[in-house]
Design an enzyme around this catalytic site. Sequence first.
Site, PDB file in Angstrom:
ATOM      1  N   GLU A 148      -2.686  36.485 -34.107  1.00  0.00           N
ATOM      2  CA  GLU A 148      -2.100  35.325 -33.436  1.00  0.00           C
ATOM      3  C   GLU A 148      -3.225  34.318 -33.291  1.00  0.00           C
ATOM      4  O   GLU A 148      -4.138  34.522 -32.506  1.00  0.00           O
ATOM      5  CB  GLU A 148      -1.513  35.740 -32.083  1.00  0.00           C
ATOM      6  CG  GLU A 148      -0.549  34.718 -31.521  1.00  0.00           C
ATOM      7  CD  GLU A 148      -1.241  33.661 -30.675  1.00  0.00           C
ATOM      8  OE1 GLU A 148      -1.598  32.602 -31.256  1.00  0.00           O
ATOM      9  OE2 GLU A 148      -1.448  33.882 -29.488  1.00  0.00           O
ATOM     10  N   CYS A 173      -2.375  28.647 -26.570  1.00  0.00           N
ATOM     11  CA  CYS A 173      -2.001  28.528 -27.980  1.00  0.00           C
ATOM     12  C   CYS A 173      -0.597  27.960 -28.126  1.00  0.00           C
ATOM     13  O   CYS A 173      -0.313  27.229 -29.075  1.00  0.00           O
ATOM     14  CB  CYS A 173      -2.113  29.883 -28.669  1.00  0.00           C
ATOM     15  SG  CYS A 173      -1.153  31.196 -27.878  1.00  0.00           S
TER      16      CYS A 173
END
Length: 453
Positions: free
Chosen positions: A227, A261
């Site tokens: 990720e 994020c």
Amino acid sequence: MITSKNPYNGEEIAQIKEFDQADINKALDLADNTFKTWRETSYKHRSELMMKAAEELKENKQEYARMITLEMGKPISQSISEIEKCAWVCEYYAENAEKHLENEIIETDADTSYVSYEPIGVVLAVMPWNYPFWQVFRFAAPALMAGNIGVLKHASNVMQSAENIQKVFERAGFPKGCFQNLPISSSKVEGILRDKRVKAATLTGSKPAGSSVASIAGEEIKKTVLELGGSNALVIFKDANIEEAVKTCVQARFQNTGQSCIAGKRLIVHEDIADSFIKKFKEQVSELKSGDPSEEDTFIGVLSREDLAEDLEKQVNDSVEQGAKIVLGGKRKGTYFEPTIISNVTKEMPIFKEETFGPAISITTFKDDEEAVSLVNYSDFGLGVSIFTEDVGRAKRLVPMFDDGAVFVNELVKSDPRLPFGGTKISGYGRELSAHGIREFVNRKTVYFNSYW
């Protein structure tokens, strides 16, 4: 020694002794040996321990949250919320892991055929500082419930939070070695990843870090889940409920001081409503309280390190030099960066093209649906997108057109234990959370029975 400093006042918090190779070998031996027995435990037993981990998190959330705030500057109210969310993911997998991993019966020519989901062993987690508990628990809860073992290489500026995570599992009664924190520098990751006792790795972090781990794991033929950040768009269509959209977009960009994020980093607004939207958005952002992260009413704290604030400052200044206009903020003092809104942003500017990790948001306008989709997909990232519209038909039609791993309609992109989480393009691959996440680090074993009696 690994030094931990408070980013708000620069004070040294602690020094942690880094593991040497002997310490690492001892930890990996323990992990490998623990797996041999842990894999045989029942889901009922694992579930009871995971529920105790959830209880430990809730009962001592102030203790754990305080350290998050001290180490990386997250406002204390948001640190507490992070701990509470970790308790939720523990409860979710305690209640659902067995169902997610039950044998899948498949009709074939066999008397019986099915797929079983079995643990693979020791999994290395390389984790970032921005959500020092949540990023780890969304890996650890499913991994341990699947029968795997976790070893953690955390970011160097949150090493005490890393120690606290191990403490949570120990206090909950998990066997020694089920989950271990390895206080090490990044230079030691390759050796651990190449070790035969380690079967797979998961990483949340930057593209260079992900590329490095994936390359090493690829040479060793080991599974990885990555990720790697995002540059999520917030798309405001002409028919959107502006009041609700503004409120949601403020949260989407500025929670955790913009260090997320999945934060909405690119506002893409229909040109007919841009002026009214920006006016209301600026008003609400102006009301956000900046200050000491340890105070309960602080919403905007500091960035975790000064170099990160400097990086954001450069992205903003370079974009302004190319024609962007500062609507609000734009100034830095040490690790503090003002909540910042920048308009007149084109897709070639750094603040649009690059991931901005801090409290700054770009605004770009569009004329029609096709242009909106094109602007969203122009990014090299593909983690998530939020669209705001009252037209359900439009939303359903547009969802397949976005490249991202998630589309949220009239809501900010967020991780939820019940839903798979992950991205496309340079945002990474693989999925965390839900049934999809727990099945990333298992052996999907085909079993085929025929009888001759």
